[in-house]
Design an enzyme around this catalytic site. Sequence first.
Site, short mmCIF file in Angstrom:
data_model
loop_
_atom_site.label_atom_id
_atom_site.label_comp_id
_atom_site.label_asym_id
_atom_site.label_seq_id
_atom_site.Cartn_x
_atom_site.Cartn_y
_atom_site.Cartn_z
N ASP A 100 10.30 -8.51 -2.22
CA ASP A 100 10.63 -9.01 -0.90
C ASP A 100 10.72 -10.49 -1.32
O ASP A 100 10.59 -11.06 -2.36
CB ASP A 100 9.36 -8.86 -0.12
CG ASP A 100 9.88 -9.30 1.47
OD1 ASP A 100 10.87 -9.47 1.75
OD2 ASP A 100 8.69 -9.83 2.03
N ASP A 102 10.49 -13.79 1.45
CA ASP A 102 9.59 -14.48 2.04
C ASP A 102 8.10 -14.14 1.76
O ASP A 102 7.88 -12.91 1.97
CB ASP A 102 9.87 -14.43 3.65
CG ASP A 102 11.36 -14.63 4.03
OD1 ASP A 102 11.57 -16.04 3.60
OD2 ASP A 102 11.87 -14.09 4.61
N LYS A 249 6.72 -13.06 22.12
CA LYS A 249 6.96 -12.28 21.02
C LYS A 249 8.46 -12.62 20.84
O LYS A 249 9.02 -12.75 19.79
CB LYS A 249 6.81 -10.88 21.47
CG LYS A 249 7.28 -9.71 20.07
CD LYS A 249 7.17 -8.34 20.59
CE LYS A 249 8.07 -8.01 21.65
NZ LYS A 249 8.07 -6.41 21.85
N ASP A 250 9.23 -12.55 22.01
CA ASP A 250 10.67 -12.89 22.28
C ASP A 250 11.06 -14.29 21.83
O ASP A 250 11.97 -14.49 20.78
CB ASP A 250 11.17 -12.46 23.18
CG ASP A 250 11.19 -11.20 23.74
OD1 ASP A 250 11.06 -10.20 23.01
OD2 ASP A 250 11.52 -10.97 25.09
N SER A 251 10.02 -15.00 22.02
CA SER A 251 10.43 -16.60 21.54
C SER A 251 10.02 -16.79 20.07
O SER A 251 11.07 -17.63 19.20
CB SER A 251 9.40 -17.43 22.19
OG SER A 251 9.70 -17.61 23.70
N ARG A 253 10.52 -14.33 17.71
CA ARG A 253 11.74 -13.60 17.05
C ARG A 253 12.84 -14.52 17.26
O ARG A 253 13.65 -14.41 16.32
CB ARG A 253 11.97 -12.47 18.12
CG ARG A 253 13.21 -11.51 17.49
CD ARG A 253 13.67 -10.61 18.65
NE ARG A 253 14.06 -11.25 19.90
CZ ARG A 253 14.36 -10.85 21.00
NH1 ARG A 253 13.98 -9.44 21.18
NH2 ARG A 253 14.88 -11.48 21.97
N ASP A 254 13.23 -15.26 18.47
CA ASP A 254 14.39 -15.88 18.58
C ASP A 254 14.39 -17.11 17.53
O ASP A 254 15.48 -17.65 17.25
CB ASP A 254 14.37 -16.53 19.84
CG ASP A 254 14.94 -15.23 20.96
OD1 ASP A 254 15.18 -14.44 20.50
OD2 ASP A 254 14.77 -15.61 22.31
N HIS A 256 13.78 -17.21 14.73
CA HIS A 256 14.22 -16.28 13.58
C HIS A 256 15.78 -15.89 13.64
O HIS A 256 16.71 -16.53 12.93
CB HIS A 256 13.44 -14.81 13.25
CG HIS A 256 12.17 -15.31 12.48
ND1 HIS A 256 11.76 -15.50 11.33
CD2 HIS A 256 10.97 -15.72 12.77
CE1 HIS A 256 10.56 -15.78 11.11
NE2 HIS A 256 10.16 -15.73 12.20
N ILE A 257 15.96 -15.13 14.85
CA ILE A 257 17.24 -14.68 15.21
C ILE A 257 18.44 -15.80 15.26
O ILE A 257 19.42 -15.67 14.91
CB ILE A 257 17.37 -13.63 16.28
CG1 ILE A 257 16.53 -12.25 15.69
CG2 ILE A 257 18.62 -13.29 16.60
CD1 ILE A 257 16.33 -11.28 16.95
N ASP A 387 4.56 -8.86 1.07
CA ASP A 387 3.38 -9.41 1.72
C ASP A 387 3.20 -8.53 2.88
O ASP A 387 1.81 -8.68 3.31
CB ASP A 387 3.56 -11.02 2.03
CG ASP A 387 4.62 -10.99 3.48
OD1 ASP A 387 6.00 -10.79 3.12
OD2 ASP A 387 4.32 -11.38 4.21
#
Length: 546
Positions: A100, A102, A249-251, A253-254, A256-257, A387
């Site tokens: 992997d 990261d 969770k969405d924040s 994720r965002d 990263h996205i 990890d």
Amino acid sequence: MATVAAAARGAGARAAAGLRSCGGAVARERPRSGCARRLCSAPAAPAAVDMKSYLWARYHEAKRSTDELVPSIMNNLLNPDAIFSNNEMSLSDIEIYGFDYDYTLVFYSKHLHTLIFNAARDLLINEHRYPVEIRKYEYDPSFAIRGLHYDVQRAVLMKIDAFHYIQMGTVYRGLSVVPDEEVIDMYEGSHVPLEQMSDFYGKSSHGNTMKQFMDIFSLPEMTLLSCVNEHFLKNNIDYEPVHLYKDVKDSIRDVHIKGIMYRAIEADIEKYICYADQTRAVLAKLAAHGKKMFLITNSPSSFVDKGMRYIVGKDWRDLFDVVIVQAEKPNFFNDKRRPFRKVNEKGVLLWDKIHKLQKGQIYKQGNLYEFLKLTGWRGSKVLYFGDHIYSDLADLTLKHGWRTGAIIPELRSELRIMNTEQYIQTMTWLQTLTGLLEQMQVHRDAESQLVLQEWKKERKEMREMTKSFFNAQFGSLFRTDQNPTYFLRRLSRFADIYMASLSCLLNYDVHHTFYPRRTPLQHELPAWSDSPSAFKAPLLQEAQAK
């Protein structure tokens, strides 16, 4: 880790062996059949003996035995840079190494979690209309540990052991601990039924009400969840816990996205990436021995390229036979339909059908079944490092027979704590005291029970102390009070070997065989352990002569 446990268990077990008796005589040999039936027997004190004095004499003798044992343990400390084995594995059999990216090939500094926390917090305020007052909360790296469970509907964060029992004192609503009595009322005990636990990948889905936070990136997410919960509770703001969990969770994720994290790291790569020399040395060693290597990561192409250029150099792709980005693990290991796409030097996706995975090229998406077909890399000749126990390792070991290595950065710091004299002294005495309690509980008179209650109080205080050695709120990543954590249960199941970082491979040659340490089962003799002879505690002698 196993050193202190084995020694302490040896001390407790041998103390117990010295305390067993039949008809008042110490049973230093295998008990006869008649005596063997008396499984809970303890030395019968002479009738005239003051039970309080008798028990305390036992206590002090056990304490002296423990004090004598500690120096020998201090001479056999565990190496924080060692590799630990759950399953026997020889590197001689490994022809292909996979990684992997990261927290496996690349390690990040403490600044990254602060970045993720702050960015996600600001997204909550700016895009989800959360109170601007939550901006006062800062990331606290000492708050959470990996492997915790979060009850989405009740908005509580907790530590659960391998048998689905909640560790009392580790249940947090917001930033405050939930009293044990409230936890027991909430869950009608301390056991969490299987149907309420997270799904196979640690997610809250299909009726599961809990989320398990398994990867290192989840540390700022847990802290942000707890901080926002704390703000709502302190200010008597009515809220729906499920909505809060989803928004956080969405924040996260965002971050990263939307590329917030990637752009920040690329802009100041020296601030965020560390231990580059060690990763470079591992890859060079494997390449020098003719090992094939590949990379499968969920991170985007340009981000990986800049990071690897910093770690290895601009010719980093020459080391890898296959490079796959944005793989979308764990779906990559299960989806048979998504084809590979080639990424050209400018980062543009090509539409060519992929008939061969070529060295020096970067590919996006795809699936493991096509990967196996194109490379022929199957079974136990492949060793993959990651990890995330679920997303990186679980499917590979269960469905495809690859060997797996888990990267657990927390292991190094925990081992250093476990190598301290204070920890060794505390744990050895805790185990010995537990053995005394087990044997002496047969004395039911009031005077004896008062002494045992004092011992139980001391044991409880010591267990709380051992938790605080690692993390004041949640303790060790690997243990609850007495049992392995749920995290360790999954680690033991899905990882053949585990280590603090890839650099640990530098301490072993490419033909080394890893042997799991044989530890005694509960029904086996402690003498069967492979612990050094220095850990063999002397039998506790009779405190009273006839």
